[in-house]
Scaffold this motif. Structure first.
Motif, PDB file in Angstrom:
ATOM      1  N   PRO A   1      18.089  63.817 -12.244  1.00 25.99           N
ATOM      2  CA  PRO A   1      18.270  64.994 -13.092  1.00 25.99           C
ATOM      3  C   PRO A   1      16.916  65.601 -13.458  1.00 25.99           C
ATOM      4  N   PRO A   2      16.842  66.920 -13.592  1.00 24.51           N
ATOM      5  CA  PRO A   2      15.567  67.567 -13.932  1.00 24.51           C
ATOM      6  C   PRO A   2      15.144  67.219 -15.349  1.00 24.51           C
ATOM      7  N   GLN A   3      13.864  67.245 -15.576  1.00 25.09           N
ATOM      8  CA  GLN A   3      13.337  66.908 -16.899  1.00 25.09           C
ATOM      9  C   GLN A   3      12.260  67.900 -17.298  1.00 25.09           C
ATOM     10  N   GLY A   4      12.024  67.946 -18.607  1.00 28.29           N
ATOM     11  CA  GLY A   4      10.924  68.757 -19.129  1.00 28.29           C
ATOM     12  C   GLY A   4      11.131  70.239 -18.877  1.00 28.29           C
ATOM     13  N   TRP A   5      10.033  70.916 -18.513  1.00 28.37           N
ATOM     14  CA  TRP A   5      10.114  72.371 -18.323  1.00 28.37           C
ATOM     15  C   TRP A   5      11.058  72.706 -17.190  1.00 28.37           C
ATOM     16  N   ARG A   6      11.155  71.808 -16.231  1.00 28.02           N
ATOM     17  CA  ARG A   6      12.029  72.052 -15.092  1.00 28.02           C
ATOM     18  C   ARG A   6      13.485  72.109 -15.556  1.00 28.02           C
ATOM     19  N   ALA A   7      13.836  71.200 -16.474  1.00 30.26           N
ATOM     20  CA  ALA A   7      15.197  71.195 -17.006  1.00 30.26           C
ATOM     21  C   ALA A   7      15.467  72.489 -17.762  1.00 30.26           C
ATOM     22  N   ALA A   8      14.511  72.912 -18.577  1.00 26.82           N
ATOM     23  CA  ALA A   8      14.714  74.141 -19.341  1.00 26.82           C
ATOM     24  C   ALA A   8      14.913  75.328 -18.413  1.00 26.82           C
ATOM     25  N   LEU A   9      14.125  75.345 -17.335  1.00 21.08           N
ATOM     26  CA  LEU A   9      14.239  76.459 -16.396  1.00 21.08           C
ATOM     27  C   LEU A   9      15.587  76.430 -15.694  1.00 21.08           C
ATOM     28  N   VAL A  10      16.008  75.216 -15.270  1.00 17.83           N
ATOM     29  CA  VAL A  10      17.316  75.097 -14.621  1.00 17.83           C
ATOM     30  C   VAL A  10      18.404  75.594 -15.555  1.00 17.83           C
ATOM     31  N   LEU A  11      18.316  75.180 -16.828  1.00 15.02           N
ATOM     32  CA  LEU A  11      19.321  75.592 -17.804  1.00 15.02           C
ATOM     33  C   LEU A  11      19.389  77.109 -17.906  1.00 15.02           C
ATOM     34  N   ALA A  12      18.217  77.723 -18.057  1.00 15.16           N
ATOM     35  CA  ALA A  12      18.188  79.180 -18.207  1.00 15.16           C
ATOM     36  C   ALA A  12      18.742  79.862 -16.965  1.00 15.16           C
ATOM     37  N   LEU A  13      18.336  79.368 -15.799  1.00 11.46           N
ATOM     38  CA  LEU A  13      18.754  80.037 -14.556  1.00 11.46           C
ATOM     39  C   LEU A  13      20.248  79.878 -14.324  1.00 11.46           C
ATOM     40  N   VAL A  14      20.783  78.674 -14.574  1.00 12.61           N
ATOM     41  CA  VAL A  14      22.206  78.472 -14.329  1.00 12.61           C
ATOM     42  C   VAL A  14      23.035  79.276 -15.315  1.00 12.61           C
ATOM     43  N   VAL A  15      22.620  79.267 -16.590  1.00 10.86           N
ATOM     44  CA  VAL A  15      23.386  80.032 -17.570  1.00 10.86           C
ATOM     45  C   VAL A  15      23.355  81.514 -17.210  1.00 10.86           C
ATOM     46  N   ALA A  16      22.202  82.005 -16.762  1.00 14.51           N
ATOM     47  CA  ALA A  16      22.124  83.419 -16.400  1.00 14.51           C
ATOM     48  C   ALA A  16      22.899  83.694 -15.116  1.00 14.51           C
ATOM     49  N   GLY A  17      22.747  82.829 -14.119  1.00  9.39           N
ATOM     50  CA  GLY A  17      23.360  83.095 -12.821  1.00  9.39           C
ATOM     51  C   GLY A  17      24.860  82.955 -12.841  1.00  9.39           C
ATOM     52  N   ALA A  18      25.345  81.777 -13.220  1.00 10.48           N
ATOM     53  CA  ALA A  18      26.791  81.593 -13.252  1.00 10.48           C
ATOM     54  C   ALA A  18      27.399  82.302 -14.450  1.00 10.48           C
ATOM     55  N   GLY A  19      26.624  82.395 -15.560  1.00 12.55           N
ATOM     56  CA  GLY A  19      27.147  83.075 -16.736  1.00 12.55           C
ATOM     57  C   GLY A  19      27.392  84.550 -16.468  1.00 12.55           C
ATOM     58  N   SER A  20      26.568  85.169 -15.640  1.00 17.11           N
ATOM     59  CA  SER A  20      26.805  86.587 -15.369  1.00 17.11           C
ATOM     60  C   SER A  20      28.089  86.756 -14.576  1.00 17.11           C
ATOM     61  N   LYS A  21      28.416  85.797 -13.730  1.00 15.88           N
ATOM     62  CA  LYS A  21      29.677  85.888 -12.987  1.00 15.88           C
ATOM     63  C   LYS A  21      30.870  85.630 -13.905  1.00 15.88           C
ATOM     64  N   ALA A  22      30.659  84.758 -14.900  1.00 11.26           N
ATOM     65  CA  ALA A  22      31.748  84.461 -15.816  1.00 11.26           C
ATOM     66  C   ALA A  22      31.924  85.550 -16.865  1.00 11.26           C
ATOM     67  N   GLY A  23      30.891  86.384 -17.046  1.00  9.42           N
ATOM     68  CA  GLY A  23      31.015  87.457 -18.024  1.00  9.42           C
ATOM     69  C   GLY A  23      30.513  87.086 -19.401  1.00  9.42           C
ATOM     70  N   LEU A  24      29.535  86.174 -19.489  1.00  2.96           N
ATOM     71  CA  LEU A  24      28.979  85.828 -20.795  1.00  2.96           C
ATOM     72  C   LEU A  24      28.101  86.970 -21.299  1.00  2.96           C
ATOM     73  N   VAL A  25      28.243  87.309 -22.583  1.00  3.22           N
ATOM     74  CA  VAL A  25      27.335  88.272 -23.198  1.00  3.22           C
ATOM     75  C   VAL A  25      25.911  87.700 -23.121  1.00  3.22           C
ATOM     76  N   PRO A  26      24.902  88.441 -22.826  1.00  2.00           N
ATOM     77  CA  PRO A  26      24.823  89.887 -22.620  1.00  2.00           C
ATOM     78  C   PRO A  26      24.950  90.319 -21.155  1.00  2.00           C
ATOM     79  N   LEU A  27      25.421  89.429 -20.283  1.00  2.00           N
ATOM     80  CA  LEU A  27      25.517  89.785 -18.858  1.00  2.00           C
ATOM     81  C   LEU A  27      26.940  90.157 -18.486  1.00  2.00           C
ATOM     82  N   HIS A  28      27.663  90.772 -19.421  1.00  2.00           N
ATOM     83  CA  HIS A  28      29.079  91.045 -19.210  1.00  2.00           C
ATOM     84  C   HIS A  28      29.328  92.497 -18.824  1.00  2.00           C
ATOM     85  N   GLY A  29      28.266  93.303 -18.751  1.00  2.00           N
ATOM     86  CA  GLY A  29      28.446  94.741 -18.614  1.00  2.00           C
ATOM     87  C   GLY A  29      29.331  95.167 -17.458  1.00  2.00           C
ATOM     88  N   TRP A  30      29.291  94.409 -16.354  1.00  2.00           N
ATOM     89  CA  TRP A  30      30.048  94.804 -15.169  1.00  2.00           C
ATOM     90  C   TRP A  30      31.531  94.513 -15.309  1.00  2.00           C
TER      91      TRP A  30
END
Lengths: 225, 319, 673
Positions: free
Chosen positions: C195-224
């Motif tokens: 599993p990723p650790q440290g800054w790498r984990a934080a980056l993975v978290l941000a990227l996954v939440v943004a990437g998959a979250g935009s497909k799921a329609g999480l605010v603020p990536l829900h515009g579409w």
């Protein structure tokens, strides 16, 4: 049995009274009418007196009964009556004008309470009884809410009430600390009266000079002698 | 034996609450009239109204659908079901395992939705206005309710009403400022949910101010009787809920205990009477507020609930 | 079992290939949709078998890129979501089959591809296959959104959708790269080991939440989402809202909670909690302001996605605080609500499609009174709306009950800041639930109740039998799943163990959901019986006392005079309008949160035309996120334009500099090892 700790009547009643004082600070912010503001302040004074008396009993410090009596006489009776007379003479029965909406100022109030919790608890860790720590938390919240009330209100009288309620918070914090000498409290109480007088004078001055109690009109005179 | 006692308690509870509901409404009305210097109708007047309405055939608007005919039964049914879950004079009722605070909130919401749909069914202006306002008020009332429930749940360790009431009756918790704040929040929610002053006026038919009455303007006959009964049950439920959580004294324990039950009934009647008196006094002393101040009123309730929860975290941290 | 799954996948792809020639022959729609129906039923059956214990261990496929085979597998978590996709897909395909109509070949080809993409995402047992499926799903659904491309707003929706899809990929690819690290082994088993650790984990978290979250329609990536979901044909909208958002949440759960997560700290769940709460409130609030049927439902999807995200975030936080049983409650709430929402939202979208067919419009200000002419649709939609309003004993309540209970227990984590956050989250979740109820009452009231708002509405009819069945099926499942949340969670036990490292063993009985010994319990079947008994008793008592039948008369309406005879449906202006029904919430919450505005245009004195209420709002995500991006794009384009003015020598320097830069990067990376 640990005295002054969680779950004992001593703690519970003090907590309840402190919570009541804090609740009145919230009501001060919620009220739109000057009469309501003054009433809330009077009830807060009475609750403060009760809290001081309770602390006197718990700590076995008879001096605090004097504080309680002073607080009751000044905060719950005299100052509210004086303010009511003032309001009556000025003919100020209208709603208080707020600079910030009521909802927003209440939200800010909750954030301030959260802030004071986060500040007081770690700072006082290990050094004071739980009772004193809760008291300090609530007292700091009341002080902050008093400032907030002064900031969010435009009317001079409700600003004065905010100042007095801020001072209530100071007293609440002072009575919670074991062994605080009476002198300090007496002088603080005297200070309040002086402040009240000064505030009254200021209010009249504003009124006479500017024909309104809306202090936002003073902004234009900022820096003038 | 315990099962039998549970069933008997449940039946007695239902009979007691159903009998009390019209009296609660009538009693509050009578007390208010007295406080305002009027003689007021007899406290049993709601019961007489109900029996009069029940003997009449309803007149439905021409374009009313089956929603108008089914909604009164749904509202009354959910109200009866919810009121069956709130303990009155004794604990350990047969339905006690069902009595979860969130479920009770859900059942009340179901009754509210039924009423809003009935208000929209005929397509009149007032029905829609009432429905929109009622659902909007609920949007502010539910968070306050949930945060108040949160304080109760933290102290009691459960949202089950029976267990929480039992714990509070023990008195082991002492006085809690958080519970006091939760009580204030719940009182505000109760006032809003029951369409009482200052949120709504149950006696008004003035178009611009009505919320609850606006939705049932088109109801008549037995349908109107059902709506009135549901409203009375809801008021009784809220008062009983407040009594069960915050004034839990005198309630009989679970099991077969006729003497304790008698004491419990007396205590419950006294508590309900006191609450009715307080409600009447509050309503007489206060003016109805503008519709758009209601969010502020309920928002304060929510914030007080939050304050209570924060203070609770502080005090548990110090324990 | 994997063979069967691969065969179903292959079959779907074959259907997509054959769709165009079949459509020429005129039988395309029937064969494609029938095939999709069968494939979805197959998926559901296999998923059910897997949940019952017959999980399929990951196995390599004989095809794939040179550096590693593609892995397929079916564990309990993917099986739960595959069941969801199978059920919603079956309902949608049945609707398309029953509704008939002419589907252009490109829609017919994209529909099975869309299903196959979702299934592939769920079946993937290595990150590359997961990405492949995710992208196939995105592209196929883009083609479906663009299906009706002669309308300008649909073209715009499709463009925006494509941008967000590309953004999602641009986030997920580096996230997976970071998770794989230097070893480069993308199989789930290998990723789970490191599993990723440290800054790498934080980056993975941000990227996954943004990437998959935009497909799921999480605010603020829900515009579409409120633009794209309504633009597609109804059965595709149902699938996008019901299934695709859940597949995106599955990716979040798989990557963050399963592959990267067993030993992550408390903050691991925070982004999901905060964004979830924001989505829940904003989505539900927008649903109260929208004036188009499917847009309203799409906004309600944002709300429900937010609630599910809160559940997943709470599960992560509880797990970090070593509160396994509570993590299982939160994850159970999320899974249960995902399944229930998939079904009732499918039902609502299909019903709205039916309304669109019958009344030729989905604009709320042109509908009304459909309960009289479309009784079947109205009944099914009522079930869906009540479930979406989370009323007991329907399915929406069961999931939200678990989620709220998890929120009420969140103070046990012990951090003061987290406790305060949990209180705020509980209040916001309750607000969202109540707003959703208001939105559903508004939707049902405007579409089905009241008087006809347009003459065309009076001629609407229920669909053919198969279309009716496609509504009855999810409606029945919504009722059923509401009554049996215990067995459902027992079925999801394996998935819970993956997400929470704990399960609900002993707490999810046949009739009861229990949080612990002596703690709160929910017994939906008994609640339903109690409600039936109370309603029945009331009915019986009343009917004994009261004279039978009802009389009919004109509406009382506070004594307003009846409309003149040239208005057969009454005066349309005296009926509440969509803007009017939304007015209290628009003023109370819309103005501060969404910048809602309203203005009344009064005609001058003497002018007999009516006063008009103009209401609108601006979603802050557009102003705060998309508008700056627009400006950024313009700036980048302006810079890129300058490249055209370069001489050949300068133009050659660009690739050369890139090459040198990449070589330097490799040298640095290898040297750092």
């Amino acid at each position: 049995m640990r005295v002054n700790s969680f779950g004992t009547p001593a703690y519970d009643v003090a907590h309840l009274l402190g919570g009541g004082v804090l609740l009145m600070s919230f009501l001060l912010l919620y009220q739109r009418r000057i009469g309501g503001v003054i009433n809330a302040f009077a009830v807060q004074g009475a609750l403060l007196a009760a809290a001081a008396a309770w602390q006197g009993w718990v700590q076995g410090a008879p001096g605090l009964y004097v504080t309680a009596a002073i607080a009751f006489a000044a905060k719950a009776v005299l100052i509210p009556i004086a303010l009511r007379v003032l309001v009556g003479r000025l003919g100020q029965h209208r709603a208080v004008e707020t600079a910030l909406g009521v909802g927003a100022s209440l939200l800010a109030a909750i954030l301030l309470v959260g802030l004071s919790v986060m500040v007081v608890l770690p700072v006082t860790a290990g050094s004071a009884t739980p009772l004193a720590r809760v008291d300090m938390t609530i007292a700091l919240s009341v002080v902050l809410l008093g400032m907030l009330a002064m900031i969010t209100r435009r009317n001079a009288i409700s600003q004065v009430v905010g100042l007095l309620s801020l001072e209530n918070g100071l007293i609440l914090g002072a009575v919670g600390v074991v062994g605080m000498p009476l002198v300090v409290e007496l002088s603080t109480a005297a200070l309040v009266l002086v402040l009240a007088v000064v505030a009254g004078v200021v209010v009249f001055q504003i009124r006479e000079r500017l024909d309104t109690l809306d202090t936002s009109i003073l902004d234009r005179h900022g820096g003038e002698a | 034996m315990t099962a039998l006692a549970a069933v008997i308690t449940q039946l007695l509870h239902l009979a007691l609450v159903l009998a009390a509901a019209p009296l609660v409404v009538g009693g509050v009305r009578w007390l208010k009239a007295r406080m305002m210097g009027r003689r007021g109708p007899h406290p049993l007047q709601p019961l007489r109204d109900l029996s009069k309405l029940l003997s009449k055939r309803p007149v439905l608007a021409e374009n009313a659908s089956w929603i108008s005919r089914a909604a009164p039964y749904a509202a009354a049914g959910t109200a009866v079901a919810a009121v069956a879950l709130v303990p009155s004079f004794a604990r350990g009722m047969a339905f006690a395992p069902l009595g979860d605070l969130l479920l009770i909130a859900g059942l009340l919401a179901a009754g509210r939705v039924a009423m809003a749909l009935a208000g929209l069914d005929v397509g009149t202006a007032f029905g829609g206005l009432g429905a929109a306002r009622e659902m909007s008020f609920a949007a502010f009332a539910e968070p306050a309710l949930l945060v108040a429930v949160l304080s109760v749940a933290i102290l009691a360790g459960t949202t089950g009403l029976d267990a929480a009431a039992a714990l509070f009756q023990d008195g082991a918790l002492g006085l809690r400022v958080s519970l006091a704040l939760a009580l204030i929040a719940l009182l505000a929610v109760a006032v809003a949910e029951n369409a009482r002053i200052p949120v709504d006026n149950p006696a008004t038919h003035l178009e611009l101010t009505m919320v609850h009455e606006a939705m049932i303007l088109e109801a008549s006959g037995r349908h109107l009787a059902l709506w009135e009964a549901a409203a009375a049950l809801r008021l009784t439920l809220w008062l009983a809920l407040l009594a069960a959580l915050f004034v839990p004294f005198g309630t009989a324990p679970a099991g077969f205990a006729p003497l304790a039950w008698a004491v419990g009934v007396l205590a419950w009647v006294a508590k309900m009477a006191a609450l009715c008196l307080a409600l009447a006094a509050f309503e007489s002393a206060i003016a109805k507020m503008r519709v758009f101040r209601v969010p502020e009123f309920l928002g304060v309730a929510l914030l007080l609930g939050v304050l209570g929860a924060i203070l609770l975290f502080v005090s548990t941290r110090l324990a | 079992m994997l063979t069967a799954l691969t065969a179903l996948l292959g079959g779907l792809i074959l259907l997509a290939l054959l769709a165009v020639p079949l459509a020429r022959l005129g039988v395309g729609a029937r064969i494609v949709h029938g095939g999709c129906l069968l494939a979805c039923l197959g998926f559901a059956a296999i998923a059910l078998a897997a949940l019952a214990g017959a999980e399929a261990a990951p196995a390599p496929l004989p095809l794939g890129p040179p550096w590693g085979p593609m892995w397929l597998g079916l564990d309990a978590l993917s099986a739960w979501f595959l069941l969801l996709v199978g059920l919603t897909g079956a309902c949608s395909a049945l609707f398309a089959l029953g509704r008939g109509g002419d589907h252009p070949p490109r829609v017919l080809a994209a529909f099975p591809l869309f299903l196959a993409g979702m299934a592939l995402t769920l079946l993937a047992a290595d990150a590359l296959t997961l990405l492949l499926g995710f992208e196939a799903m995105s592209l196929a659904s883009w083609a479906l959104v663009a299906a009706d491309h002669d309308r300008e707003e649909n073209r715009r929706a499709a463009r925006l959708y494509l941008v967000f899809a590309a953004f999602g990929a641009a986030c997920l690819v580096p996230a997976i790269g970071l998770m794989a690290g230097a070893s480069g082994d993308l199989a789930f088993a290998a990723l789970r080991e490191a599993p990723p650790q440290g800054w790498r984990a934080a980056l993975v978290l941000a990227l996954v939440v943004a990437g998959a979250g935009s497909k799921a329609g999480l605010v603020p990536l829900h515009g579409w989402l409120p633009l794209a979901h309504p633009a597609a044909p109804s059965h595709v909208s149902a699938l996008m809202s019901g299934a695709m958002t859940k597949v995106a949440l599955y990716v979040v759960a798989r990557l963050l909670l399963d592959l990267a997560g067993p030993a992550q700290p408390l903050w691991w769940g925070l982004p999901l909690l905060v964004l979830g709460a924001a989505s829940a409130v904003l989505g539900a609030l927008r649903a109260n302001l929208e004036e188009e049927g499917k847009t309203l439902l799409a906004c309600s999807t944002i709300e429900n996605v937010g609630l599910i995200a809160i559940g997943l975030g709470l599960a992560a936080c509880f797990r970090a605080a070593d509160l396994g049983p509570l993590a299982a409650v939160a994850a159970g709430g999320a899974l249960l609500h995902a399944m229930n929402h998939a079904l009732f939202k499918t039902l609502l979208f299909l019903g709205m499609g039916e309304v669109g067919h019958g009344a030729a419009t989905r604009r709320l200000d042109r509908l009304g009174g459909l309960v009289h002419v479309m009784p079947w649709t109205a009944g099914c939609m009522l079930v869906g709306a009540l479930a979406a309003a989370s009323l007991p004993p329907l399915s929406g309540f069961a999931g939200e009950w678990l989620l709220l209970q998890a929120l009420l227990a969140a103070w046990r984590v012990g951090e003061l800041g987290f406790q305060v956050l949990a209180v705020a989250l509980a209040a916001l979740a309750a607000l969202a639930a109540a707003l959703a109820a208001a939105a559903m009452v508004r939707m049902f009231g405007l579409v089905f109740l009241g008087r006809f708002r347009a003459p065309r509405t009076a001629g609407a009819q229920d669909g053919p039998l198969a279309a009716r069945l496609s509504l009855l099926l999810p409606a029945g499942l919504t009722v059923l799943f509401g009554l049996i949340p215990g067995p459902m969670l027992a079925l999801a036990e394996g998935a819970l163990r993956i997400l929470a490292r704990a399960d609900m063993a002993g707490r999810a009985g046949p009739v009861v959901l229990r949080l612990g010994d002596g703690a709160a319990a929910y017994l939906p079947a008994l609640v339903a019986l109690l409600l039936l008994a109370c309603g029945g008793a009331v009915w019986w008592l009343v009917r004994r006392r009261s004279p039978a039948g009802v009389a009919h008369g004109p509406a009382w309406d506070c004594g307003f005079a009846a409309a003149p005879p040239h208005l057969p449906f009454g005066d349309p202006l005296t009926q509440p309008s969509p803007a009017g029904l939304g007015q209290p919430l628009r003023r109370m919450l819309g103005a501060p949160l969404l910048g809602a505005t309203e203005a009344v245009h009064m005609p001058p004195p003497g002018d007999p035309s009516p006063a008009r209420l103009a209401a609108g709002f601006r979603d802050p995500s557009f102003a705060l996120l998309l508008a700056p991006l627009d400006r950024l794009r313009d700036a980048v384009v302006a810079q890129a334009e300058r490249l055209r003015g370069l001489s050949i020598r300068q133009a050659l320097m660009l690739p050369f500099a890139t090459l040198v830069g990449l070589l330097a990067l490799i040298a640095w990376l290898e040297g750092g090892r």
